[in-house]
Design a protein around this motif. Structure first.
Motif, PDB file in Angstrom:
ATOM      1  N   TYR A   1       0.815  -1.211   0.000  1.00  0.00           N
ATOM      2  CA  TYR A   1       0.000   0.000   0.000  1.00  0.00           C
ATOM      3  C   TYR A   1       0.854   1.268   0.000  1.00  0.00           C
ATOM      4  O   TYR A   1       0.544   2.233  -0.712  1.00  0.00           O
ATOM      5  N   SER A   2       1.927   1.285   0.750  1.00  0.00           N
ATOM      6  CA  SER A   2       2.757   2.500   0.798  1.00  0.00           C
ATOM      7  C   SER A   2       3.416   2.775  -0.553  1.00  0.00           C
ATOM      8  O   SER A   2       3.525   3.930  -0.974  1.00  0.00           O
ATOM      9  N   GLN A   3       3.822   1.713  -1.265  1.00  0.00           N
ATOM     10  CA  GLN A   3       4.398   1.890  -2.597  1.00  0.00           C
ATOM     11  C   GLN A   3       3.334   2.375  -3.583  1.00  0.00           C
ATOM     12  O   GLN A   3       3.608   3.200  -4.457  1.00  0.00           O
ATOM     13  N   TYR A   4       2.123   1.866  -3.416  1.00  0.00           N
ATOM     14  CA  TYR A   4       0.996   2.277  -4.255  1.00  0.00           C
ATOM     15  C   TYR A   4       0.707   3.768  -4.068  1.00  0.00           C
ATOM     16  O   TYR A   4       0.599   4.516  -5.038  1.00  0.00           O
ATOM     17  N   THR A   5       0.609   4.191  -2.815  1.00  0.00           N
ATOM     18  CA  THR A   5       0.303   5.604  -2.558  1.00  0.00           C
ATOM     19  C   THR A   5       1.454   6.513  -3.005  1.00  0.00           C
ATOM     20  O   THR A   5       1.208   7.613  -3.485  1.00  0.00           O
ATOM     21  N   ALA A   6       2.690   6.041  -2.871  1.00  0.00           N
ATOM     22  CA  ALA A   6       3.833   6.835  -3.331  1.00  0.00           C
ATOM     23  C   ALA A   6       3.765   7.047  -4.846  1.00  0.00           C
ATOM     24  O   ALA A   6       4.064   8.132  -5.341  1.00  0.00           O
ATOM     25  N   SER A   7       3.338   6.023  -5.572  1.00  0.00           N
ATOM     26  CA  SER A   7       3.185   6.146  -7.022  1.00  0.00           C
ATOM     27  C   SER A   7       2.126   7.181  -7.370  1.00  0.00           C
ATOM     28  O   SER A   7       2.322   8.017  -8.261  1.00  0.00           O
ATOM     29  N   LEU A   8       1.009   7.135  -6.656  1.00  0.00           N
ATOM     30  CA  LEU A   8      -0.065   8.097  -6.916  1.00  0.00           C
ATOM     31  C   LEU A   8       0.360   9.523  -6.578  1.00  0.00           C
ATOM     32  O   LEU A   8       0.063  10.463  -7.317  1.00  0.00           O
ATOM     33  N   LYS A   9       1.059   9.678  -5.457  1.00  0.00           N
ATOM     34  CA  LYS A   9       1.526  11.010  -5.063  1.00  0.00           C
ATOM     35  C   LYS A   9       2.504  11.563  -6.089  1.00  0.00           C
ATOM     36  O   LYS A   9       2.489  12.753  -6.405  1.00  0.00           O
ATOM     37  N   CYS A  10       3.353  10.694  -6.619  1.00  0.00           N
ATOM     38  CA  CYS A  10       4.300  11.113  -7.649  1.00  0.00           C
ATOM     39  C   CYS A  10       3.549  11.605  -8.885  1.00  0.00           C
ATOM     40  O   CYS A  10       3.883  12.647  -9.450  1.00  0.00           O
ATOM     41  N   LEU A  11       2.535  10.865  -9.296  1.00  0.00           N
ATOM     42  CA  LEU A  11       1.743  11.278 -10.456  1.00  0.00           C
ATOM     43  C   LEU A  11       1.066  12.630 -10.216  1.00  0.00           C
ATOM     44  O   LEU A  11       1.005  13.468 -11.111  1.00  0.00           O
ATOM     45  N   GLU A  12       0.582  12.831  -9.006  1.00  0.00           N
ATOM     46  CA  GLU A  12      -0.035  14.114  -8.674  1.00  0.00           C
ATOM     47  C   GLU A  12       0.995  15.245  -8.726  1.00  0.00           C
ATOM     48  O   GLU A  12       0.735  16.317  -9.266  1.00  0.00           O
ATOM     49  N   GLU A  13       2.173  14.958  -8.174  1.00  0.00           N
ATOM     50  CA  GLU A  13       3.223  15.977  -8.106  1.00  0.00           C
ATOM     51  C   GLU A  13       3.713  16.386  -9.492  1.00  0.00           C
ATOM     52  O   GLU A  13       3.998  17.547  -9.746  1.00  0.00           O
ATOM     53  N   PHE A  14       3.823  15.424 -10.381  1.00  0.00           N
ATOM     54  CA  PHE A  14       4.370  15.694 -11.710  1.00  0.00           C
ATOM     55  C   PHE A  14       3.290  15.764 -12.782  1.00  0.00           C
ATOM     56  O   PHE A  14       3.549  15.507 -13.961  1.00  0.00           O
TER      57      PHE A  14
END
Length: 72
Positions: free
Chosen positions: A23-36
Motif C-alpha cells: 500500500y505504501s508503494q501504491y500511494t507513493a506512485s499516486l503522489k508522484c503522479l499528482e506531483e508531476f
C-alpha cells in the motif's frame, strides 16, 4: 443500506489495496503522479518498486496456497 465500505468485494477473496503490504508503494506512485501532473516518466522508479512488491506479495501468496488443497 450501508456505505460502499460496508459492501462485500465482488469476489470473496478480493483484497482491498489498503490491506496490501504494498500500500505504501501504491500511494507513493499516486503522489508522484499528482506531483508531476501525470508525467509517468518521472515516476518510473515508484512504479518499479510497487511492481516488485506486488510480485513478491503474489509469490508469497502462491507459496502459502501450495500446502492447501481443494480436495482435502
Amino acid at each position: 443500506m450501508g456505505s460502499p465500505k460496508d459492501q462485500l468485494p465482488p469476489y470473496p477473496n478480493a483484497a482491498r489495496i489498503s490491506d496490501s503490504q504494498c500500500y505504501s508503494q501504491y500511494t507513493a506512485s499516486l503522489k508522484c503522479l499528482e506531483e508531476f501532473s501525470s508525467d509517468k516518466s518521472k515516476c518510473q522508479e515508484h512504479f518499479d518498486v510497487y511492481k516488485e512488491c506486488k510480485k513478491k506479495e503474489r509469490e508469497a501468496r502462491l507459496e502459502r496456497n501450495k500446502s492447501r488443497s481443494l480436495f482435502s
